[in-house]
Design an enzyme around this catalytic site. Structure first.
Site, mmCIF file in Angstrom:
data_model
loop_
_atom_site.group_PDB
_atom_site.id
_atom_site.type_symbol
_atom_site.label_atom_id
_atom_site.label_comp_id
_atom_site.label_asym_id
_atom_site.label_seq_id
_atom_site.Cartn_x
_atom_site.Cartn_y
_atom_site.Cartn_z
ATOM 1 N N ASN A 124 0.857 -1.192 0.000
ATOM 2 C CA ASN A 124 0.000 0.000 0.000
ATOM 3 C C ASN A 124 0.896 1.246 0.000
ATOM 4 O O ASN A 124 1.710 1.427 0.908
ATOM 5 C CB ASN A 124 -0.886 -0.059 1.258
ATOM 6 C CG ASN A 124 -1.799 1.136 1.379
ATOM 7 O OD1 ASN A 124 -1.378 2.264 1.125
ATOM 8 N ND2 ASN A 124 -3.027 0.919 1.774
ATOM 9 N N THR A 175 -8.091 3.893 8.280
ATOM 10 C CA THR A 175 -9.295 3.063 8.370
ATOM 11 C C THR A 175 -9.336 2.390 9.744
ATOM 12 O O THR A 175 -8.387 1.726 10.143
ATOM 13 C CB THR A 175 -9.275 1.989 7.254
ATOM 14 O OG1 THR A 175 -8.931 2.627 6.034
ATOM 15 C CG2 THR A 175 -10.621 1.322 7.118
ATOM 16 N N GLU A 201 -10.883 -9.302 3.204
ATOM 17 C CA GLU A 201 -9.629 -8.893 3.839
ATOM 18 C C GLU A 201 -9.910 -8.716 5.324
ATOM 19 O O GLU A 201 -10.685 -7.841 5.718
ATOM 20 C CB GLU A 201 -9.098 -7.594 3.234
ATOM 21 C CG GLU A 201 -7.809 -7.150 3.948
ATOM 22 C CD GLU A 201 -7.099 -5.996 3.279
ATOM 23 O OE1 GLU A 201 -6.955 -6.009 2.039
ATOM 24 O OE2 GLU A 201 -6.684 -5.074 4.004
ATOM 25 N N GLU A 215 -8.610 0.638 -3.323
ATOM 26 C CA GLU A 215 -9.377 0.679 -2.067
ATOM 27 C C GLU A 215 -10.293 1.901 -2.087
ATOM 28 O O GLU A 215 -9.868 2.992 -2.462
ATOM 29 C CB GLU A 215 -8.362 0.772 -0.912
ATOM 30 C CG GLU A 215 -8.976 0.713 0.461
ATOM 31 C CD GLU A 215 -7.905 0.710 1.564
ATOM 32 O OE1 GLU A 215 -6.746 0.287 1.311
ATOM 33 O OE2 GLU A 215 -8.235 1.168 2.675
ATOM 34 N N ARG A 272 -7.037 12.931 0.863
ATOM 35 C CA ARG A 272 -5.973 13.393 1.766
ATOM 36 C C ARG A 272 -4.589 12.874 1.367
ATOM 37 O O ARG A 272 -3.590 13.464 1.725
ATOM 38 C CB ARG A 272 -6.280 13.034 3.210
ATOM 39 C CG ARG A 272 -6.153 11.575 3.530
ATOM 40 C CD ARG A 272 -6.218 11.329 5.008
ATOM 41 N NE ARG A 272 -7.511 11.656 5.561
ATOM 42 C CZ ARG A 272 -7.991 11.111 6.677
ATOM 43 N NH1 ARG A 272 -7.261 10.238 7.346
ATOM 44 N NH2 ARG A 272 -9.175 11.425 7.140
ATOM 45 N N HIS A 302 -5.594 3.821 -1.920
ATOM 46 C CA HIS A 302 -6.922 4.173 -1.397
ATOM 47 C C HIS A 302 -7.257 5.590 -1.857
ATOM 48 O O HIS A 302 -6.646 6.555 -1.392
ATOM 49 C CB HIS A 302 -6.867 4.085 0.139
ATOM 50 C CG HIS A 302 -8.180 4.332 0.821
ATOM 51 N ND1 HIS A 302 -8.323 4.242 2.173
ATOM 52 C CD2 HIS A 302 -9.405 4.673 0.338
ATOM 53 C CE1 HIS A 302 -9.582 4.512 2.514
ATOM 54 N NE2 HIS A 302 -10.250 4.789 1.413
ATOM 55 N N HIS A 343 0.987 5.964 1.980
ATOM 56 C CA HIS A 343 1.813 6.753 2.915
ATOM 57 C C HIS A 343 2.887 7.560 2.195
ATOM 58 O O HIS A 343 3.368 8.561 2.709
ATOM 59 C CB HIS A 343 2.415 5.843 3.984
ATOM 60 C CG HIS A 343 1.357 5.056 4.702
ATOM 61 N ND1 HIS A 343 0.549 5.618 5.659
ATOM 62 C CD2 HIS A 343 0.926 3.793 4.540
ATOM 63 C CE1 HIS A 343 -0.325 4.697 6.066
ATOM 64 N NE2 HIS A 343 -0.118 3.595 5.406
ATOM 65 N N HIS A 399 -3.587 -4.458 7.814
ATOM 66 C CA HIS A 399 -3.688 -3.316 8.723
ATOM 67 C C HIS A 399 -2.811 -3.525 9.956
ATOM 68 O O HIS A 399 -3.012 -4.474 10.700
ATOM 69 C CB HIS A 399 -5.128 -3.021 9.167
ATOM 70 C CG HIS A 399 -5.347 -1.551 9.354
ATOM 71 N ND1 HIS A 399 -4.850 -0.858 10.426
ATOM 72 C CD2 HIS A 399 -5.961 -0.633 8.569
ATOM 73 C CE1 HIS A 399 -5.164 0.407 10.304
ATOM 74 N NE2 HIS A 399 -5.833 0.586 9.184
ATOM 75 N N ARG A 428 -9.361 8.194 -1.245
ATOM 76 C CA ARG A 428 -10.349 8.615 -0.239
ATOM 77 C C ARG A 428 -11.212 9.736 -0.797
ATOM 78 O O ARG A 428 -10.768 10.526 -1.635
ATOM 79 C CB ARG A 428 -9.624 9.106 1.025
ATOM 80 C CG ARG A 428 -8.917 7.991 1.789
ATOM 81 C CD ARG A 428 -8.349 8.544 3.074
ATOM 82 N NE ARG A 428 -9.406 8.977 3.954
ATOM 83 C CZ ARG A 428 -9.799 8.323 5.051
ATOM 84 N NH1 ARG A 428 -9.183 7.217 5.427
ATOM 85 N NH2 ARG A 428 -10.782 8.782 5.783
HETATM 86 N N1 PXP Z 1 -5.871 -2.752 4.434
HETATM 87 C C1 PXP Z 1 -6.726 -1.702 4.536
HETATM 88 C C2 PXP Z 1 -8.160 -1.936 4.224
HETATM 89 C C3 PXP Z 1 -6.267 -0.416 4.896
HETATM 90 O O1 PXP Z 1 -7.139 0.619 4.985
HETATM 91 C C4 PXP Z 1 -4.898 -0.233 5.166
HETATM 92 C C5 PXP Z 1 -4.384 1.123 5.534
HETATM 93 O O2 PXP Z 1 -4.457 2.006 4.497
HETATM 94 C C6 PXP Z 1 -4.048 -1.351 5.044
HETATM 95 C C7 PXP Z 1 -4.550 -2.593 4.700
HETATM 96 C C8 PXP Z 1 -2.576 -1.225 5.307
HETATM 97 O O3 PXP Z 1 -2.408 -0.907 6.655
HETATM 98 P P1 PXP Z 1 -0.996 -0.441 7.183
HETATM 99 O O4 PXP Z 1 -0.679 0.854 6.522
HETATM 100 O O5 PXP Z 1 -1.197 -0.319 8.659
HETATM 101 O O6 PXP Z 1 -0.026 -1.519 6.807
#
Ligand code: PXP
Length: 248
Positions: free
Chosen positions: A10, A104, A154, A73, A52, A46, A13, A193, A48
């Site tokens: 992902n 999330t 998931e 996402e 953001r 994602h 960040h 997550h 959003r």
């Molecule tokens: N899965 C989902 C649905 C998420 O919203 C996120 C965070 O954006 C992640 C996985 C990845 O989480 P993390 O950034 O804590 O690894």
């Protein structure tokens, strides 16, 4: 059952750092290409509603440049659903969204949904995209997801990730037992997550686990060692956990 676990990286960040200055760097699209070189099997982003971090330009470019699986996402909201259905990623991952949250915070409540999730799932399926729902490890939610006919669930690993050492074993057990329920329904088992280099292996070793989506920990490590190396390190951890599974 195959023991190979897909690693979805992902890159939200990376976009968060860029948006802190509203500039052009670091570019999540370049980060995605480097993640692929490090061994990512998929790229998750994602879009959003509040934009953001990931921007519309990013998703357009991901779709043109990412060669591994694309995992879009999104919330069950008309505007982002239209973008997703037009771009046709490999996967659409439906999540709840609220303006106040830092990230999330919990899974979708499909069990008491009044049709919003069902309508979103139908739109996505009609567009020929595979659907995944982000759910808490709660058997009621899994039953409701199976009724909707989604391709994957998931599981939300946040509670496991923040658990104390004593609680972690029972959180892991919840993930295992709900994971079994998901695979028995014939849905693919994904999780994500809060997963880190330190806590990922027991989750990767859960029977039937097919995919982990990891963002914050990999991007944090990438700041120190580079994206390609950070992803390669996580890939090695998942492979070693798969071996645990093979030896069962
Ligand atoms: N899965 C989902 C649905 C998420 O919203 C996120 C965070 O954006 C992640 C996985 C990845 O989480 P993390 O950034 O804590 O690894």
């Amino acid at each position: 059952m195959s023991s190979f676990i897909s690693l979805g990286v992902n890159v939200d960040h990376v976009a968060t750092v860029r948006q802190a200055r509203r500039t052009t760097e670091p570019d999540p699209v370049i980060a995605a290409a480097l993640a692929e070189q490090g061994g990512a099997d998929g790229i998750t982003f994602h879009l959003r509603e509040d934009r953001r971090h990931i921007q519309d330009r990013d998703v357009e470019l991901f779709m043109q440049t990412v060669r591994v699986s694309t995992n879009f996402e999104l919330a069950c909201a008309d505007e982002v659903l239209s973008i997703c259905c037009r771009l046709k990623p490999d996967w659409a991952l439906l999540v709840p969204e609220s303006r106040e949250e830092v990230t999330t915070e919990g899974g979708l409540d499909v069990a008491s949904d009044q049709g919003r999730v069902r309508d979103a799932v139908k739109r996505i399926a009609d567009a020929g995209i595979q659907t995944s729902l982000f759910l808490d490890p709660d058997p009621r939610q899994i039953d409701a997801a199976a009724k909707l006919g989604v391709d994957a669930v998931e599981l939300h690993t946040g509670p496991y990730a923040i658990a104390t050492r004593d609680q972690a074993a029972s959180e892991l057990e919840r993930l295992r037992s709900v994971g079994k329920q998901i695979t028995e329904y014939g849905m693919r088992l994904h999780a994500g997550h809060g997963l880190t280099y330190a806590n990922v292996r027991p989750v990767a070793a859960i029977d039937g686990m097919r995919e982990l989506n990891i963002g914050h920990s990999i991007v944090s490590r990438a700041v120190m060692v580079g994206m390609k190396e950070a992803v390669a390190e996580m890939r090695r951890l998942l492979d070693s956990a798969s071996l645990l599974n093979l030896n069962k």
